[in-house]
Every structure is written in C-alpha cells, then in structure tokens.
Write a protein that holds these residues in place. Sequence first.
Motif, PDB file in Angstrom:
ATOM      1  N   LEU A   5       0.906  -1.402  -0.036  1.00  0.00           N
ATOM      2  CA  LEU A   5      -0.013  -0.174   0.065  1.00  0.00           C
ATOM      3  C   LEU A   5       0.852   1.336   0.113  1.00  0.00           C
ATOM      4  CD1 LEU A   5      -2.778  -1.074   2.381  1.00  0.00           C
ATOM      5  CD2 LEU A   5      -3.189  -0.406   0.186  1.00  0.00           C
ATOM      6  N   LEU A   6       1.862   1.305   0.719  1.00  0.00           N
ATOM      7  CA  LEU A   6       2.624   2.474   1.171  1.00  0.00           C
ATOM      8  C   LEU A   6       4.003   2.549   0.434  1.00  0.00           C
ATOM      9  CD1 LEU A   6       1.234   3.114   4.619  1.00  0.00           C
ATOM     10  CD2 LEU A   6       0.562   4.219   2.745  1.00  0.00           C
ATOM     11  N   THR A  11       6.617   8.586   5.530  1.00  0.00           N
ATOM     12  CA  THR A  11       5.136   8.610   6.475  1.00  0.00           C
ATOM     13  C   THR A  11       5.789   8.895   7.998  1.00  0.00           C
ATOM     14  OG1 THR A  11       4.338   7.208   4.910  1.00  0.00           O
ATOM     15  CG2 THR A  11       3.207   7.509   7.058  1.00  0.00           C
ATOM     16  N   LEU A  12       4.992   9.843   8.288  1.00  0.00           N
ATOM     17  CA  LEU A  12       5.406  10.609   9.806  1.00  0.00           C
ATOM     18  C   LEU A  12       4.095   9.835  10.679  1.00  0.00           C
ATOM     19  CD1 LEU A  12       6.702  12.383  11.865  1.00  0.00           C
ATOM     20  CD2 LEU A  12       5.383  14.174  11.211  1.00  0.00           C
ATOM     21  N   VAL A  13       4.347   9.386  11.787  1.00  0.00           N
ATOM     22  CA  VAL A  13       3.583   9.042  12.782  1.00  0.00           C
ATOM     23  C   VAL A  13       3.776   9.542  14.224  1.00  0.00           C
ATOM     24  CG1 VAL A  13       2.455   6.973  13.799  1.00  0.00           C
ATOM     25  CG2 VAL A  13       3.521   6.419  11.589  1.00  0.00           C
ATOM     26  N   ARG A  26       4.319  -0.396  12.570  1.00  0.00           N
ATOM     27  CA  ARG A  26       4.619  -1.624  11.868  1.00  0.00           C
ATOM     28  C   ARG A  26       3.722  -1.903  10.751  1.00  0.00           C
ATOM     29  NH1 ARG A  26       3.848  -2.449  18.000  1.00  0.00           N
ATOM     30  NH2 ARG A  26       6.055  -3.101  18.748  1.00  0.00           N
ATOM     31  N   VAL A  27       2.562  -1.884  10.920  1.00  0.00           N
ATOM     32  CA  VAL A  27       1.660  -1.860   9.608  1.00  0.00           C
ATOM     33  C   VAL A  27       2.214  -1.034   8.542  1.00  0.00           C
ATOM     34  CG1 VAL A  27      -0.626  -1.496   8.531  1.00  0.00           C
ATOM     35  CG2 VAL A  27      -0.426  -2.350  10.820  1.00  0.00           C
ATOM     36  N   PHE A  28       2.447   0.228   8.512  1.00  0.00           N
ATOM     37  CA  PHE A  28       3.146   1.127   7.555  1.00  0.00           C
ATOM     38  C   PHE A  28       4.464   0.613   7.110  1.00  0.00           C
ATOM     39  CE2 PHE A  28       0.775   4.957   9.347  1.00  0.00           C
ATOM     40  CZ  PHE A  28      -0.455   4.335   9.254  1.00  0.00           C
ATOM     41  N   ALA A  29       5.095   0.196   7.979  1.00  0.00           N
ATOM     42  CA  ALA A  29       6.602  -0.109   7.573  1.00  0.00           C
ATOM     43  C   ALA A  29       6.320  -1.640   6.758  1.00  0.00           C
ATOM     44  CB  ALA A  29       7.222  -0.547   8.722  1.00  0.00           C
ATOM     45  N   ARG A  30       5.500  -2.498   7.183  1.00  0.00           N
ATOM     46  CA  ARG A  30       5.314  -3.767   6.466  1.00  0.00           C
ATOM     47  C   ARG A  30       4.622  -3.559   5.222  1.00  0.00           C
ATOM     48  NH1 ARG A  30       0.214  -6.244   8.595  1.00  0.00           N
ATOM     49  NH2 ARG A  30      -0.736  -5.143   6.934  1.00  0.00           N
ATOM     50  N   GLU A  31       3.818  -2.342   5.001  1.00  0.00           N
ATOM     51  CA  GLU A  31       3.303  -1.926   3.698  1.00  0.00           C
ATOM     52  C   GLU A  31       4.291  -1.156   2.831  1.00  0.00           C
ATOM     53  OE1 GLU A  31       0.726  -2.987   2.364  1.00  0.00           O
ATOM     54  OE2 GLU A  31      -0.255  -4.062   3.808  1.00  0.00           O
ATOM     55  N   GLY A  56      13.877  -5.056   8.401  1.00  0.00           N
ATOM     56  CA  GLY A  56      14.075  -4.445   7.115  1.00  0.00           C
ATOM     57  C   GLY A  56      13.411  -3.138   6.712  1.00  0.00           C
ATOM     58  N   ALA A  57      12.960  -2.541   7.379  1.00  0.00           N
ATOM     59  CA  ALA A  57      12.320  -1.221   7.250  1.00  0.00           C
ATOM     60  C   ALA A  57      13.315  -0.111   7.193  1.00  0.00           C
ATOM     61  CB  ALA A  57      11.148  -1.217   8.226  1.00  0.00           C
ATOM     62  N   ASP A  58      13.011   0.991   6.835  1.00  0.00           N
ATOM     63  CA  ASP A  58      13.659   2.255   6.737  1.00  0.00           C
ATOM     64  C   ASP A  58      12.901   2.724   7.580  1.00  0.00           C
ATOM     65  OD1 ASP A  58      14.757   4.685   6.672  1.00  0.00           O
ATOM     66  OD2 ASP A  58      14.999   4.553   4.275  1.00  0.00           O
ATOM     67  N   ALA A  59      13.471   3.093   8.970  1.00  0.00           N
ATOM     68  CA  ALA A  59      12.755   3.854  10.024  1.00  0.00           C
ATOM     69  C   ALA A  59      13.889   4.590  10.888  1.00  0.00           C
ATOM     70  CB  ALA A  59      12.114   2.757  10.893  1.00  0.00           C
ATOM     71  N   SER A  60      13.097   5.666  11.599  1.00  0.00           N
ATOM     72  CA  SER A  60      13.758   6.548  12.251  1.00  0.00           C
ATOM     73  C   SER A  60      12.954   7.180  13.291  1.00  0.00           C
ATOM     74  CB  SER A  60      14.776   7.428  11.582  1.00  0.00           C
ATOM     75  OG  SER A  60      13.792   8.194  10.576  1.00  0.00           O
ATOM     76  N   TYR A  61      13.559   7.903  14.016  1.00  0.00           N
ATOM     77  CA  TYR A  61      12.684   8.507  15.054  1.00  0.00           C
ATOM     78  C   TYR A  61      13.094   9.974  15.669  1.00  0.00           C
ATOM     79  CZ  TYR A  61      15.791   7.773  19.066  1.00  0.00           C
ATOM     80  OH  TYR A  61      16.639   7.621  20.064  1.00  0.00           O
ATOM     81  N   VAL A  62      12.278  10.686  16.084  1.00  0.00           N
ATOM     82  CA  VAL A  62      12.518  12.134  16.550  1.00  0.00           C
ATOM     83  C   VAL A  62      11.668  12.451  17.780  1.00  0.00           C
ATOM     84  CG1 VAL A  62      10.620  13.193  15.032  1.00  0.00           C
ATOM     85  CG2 VAL A  62      12.556  14.560  16.198  1.00  0.00           C
TER      86      VAL A  62
END
Length: 254
Positions: A5-6, A11-13, A26-31, A56-62
């Motif tokens: 889907l994405l 995408t900011l959460v 988790r859902v957005f990363a899976r998508e 395996g996701a491209d993830a970061s945080y602030v």
Amino acid sequence: MNEKLLTGKVTLVTGASSGIGAAAARVFAREGAVVVLAARREERLAALVEELRDAGADASYVVADVIRTGDARRAVEFAVERHGRLDAAFNNAGIGGDRTPLHLMDDDVYDGIMDTNVRGVWNCLRHEIAAMLAAGGGSIVNNSSVGGLVAIPAAAPYVAAKHAVVGLTRAAADEYAQQGIRVNAVAPGTTRSEITADWFGRNPGLEDMVNAMTPQGRTAAPEEIAEAAAWLLSDRSPFLTGVVMPVDGGFVNQ
C-alpha cells in the motif's frame, strides 16, 4: 504478489511509542513505507525503530511533544531533511481521560485533553501541509474517535476534542483538495491499549458494558485501526478526502 500500500512513501507517525501509533508504525513499515516516528518517550521509540530495522524497514525517530508547535515543526523538518520530502502523515498522538461528570471536571483536565488532542493535531497539520505543498501533494490521516461522531457519557472534554479533530479534518480537506493534499480521519471505537487497560482496570464492569454496546461484541486490536489508516493514506483511495471513517465494530451504526 499484491503491491504494498505505501511503498516508498515517507510517512510520519505521531504518538508512535505505544498503542495505535506503534501498531501503525509496524503496519505502515510492512506496507513498504519509510517511517519516521515521533513521540515523547525516547526509550520506546528507539526500541521500536530497532525492531523495524531488524525486519528490513527504513525507520527513524524524533523525540517530540506535538503540543509544542516547535516540536511538531521539528518532526516534519526531520523527515524532510532525512528523506527529501514528506508524503504521508498519521496524526495519532492523543490522550483519553477519566469518566467524570462535566460539572465536576477540573480545568486542568479539560486543558490537557484539548491541548494534546486538538492543538497537537493543529500543530502537526500546519507543518505537514506546508511540507506537502512544497513537494506537490500528500495524504494525511488524523485520529479522531467515535467520540468525535457521537456523545460518550461523562467524557465531555474528550468528546469536544475529537469533534474538533473532525472539524479540522474537513476544513483542511476542503482547503487543500485542489493542491494535491488529501486529509481524512479514522474514528476508532474502543481499542485495546495501555490507556484502555488502565481505564478498564479502574472501572470494573466497564469493558463488558462497552462490548455489549458494540454490535461485534468486542474491542478492536490497534492493528485494525492502523490498517484503515494505511488504506486512507495510500494511493488506493485517491478520490477520498474529508472522510471520517468509523472503525468501531458497528458502534455508530446503531
């Protein structure tokens, strides 16, 4: 294999450290999304980002408190500086409150709920929309509640706040529809989380009462709300804007 889907969407959460926000990450990363997570609790954010990267996701945080407009701006700027744009945002950060009759509600309870649930969304919308205008468009989903569609007894500030989220969603959707930005909302019914577990724990019998009022007879898993948000954020819903989607097991359909 069905296309995700994405895929590739930055995408900011917000409110991503627990509950629906963590499930959304988790859902957005899976998508296939590139996820940027924002919340106040750094330890939880760091652990979640590590989990997503391991998968395996491209993830970061602030670390950000969306009540502060500077923090909301910094979260958006972080995403843009890191990835070059902001494609999508899920404005999820929010709080509940004790069930208290309106005439007994303290000012600080009202202020806290309104600040987080309304000002927080307002702050995020302002900076997300600016970034999306610069990028040529995007998609936003705000997290309202069934309390934004109907009354909930002894929860007046929460109901008022979530109705305000609906109003912000519709106003922004109308204002930016011709500039390539879609703005929708989900309206969850009662959803399993730390907040609801505490709420039910302090109010014996409340969970059974809530379930009895829901046609499906149960509370939602946070992932069920996240799945709806993912679809609204995706290119699979291109002609939807200004929609407030109940995800509530039929609660408001009665």
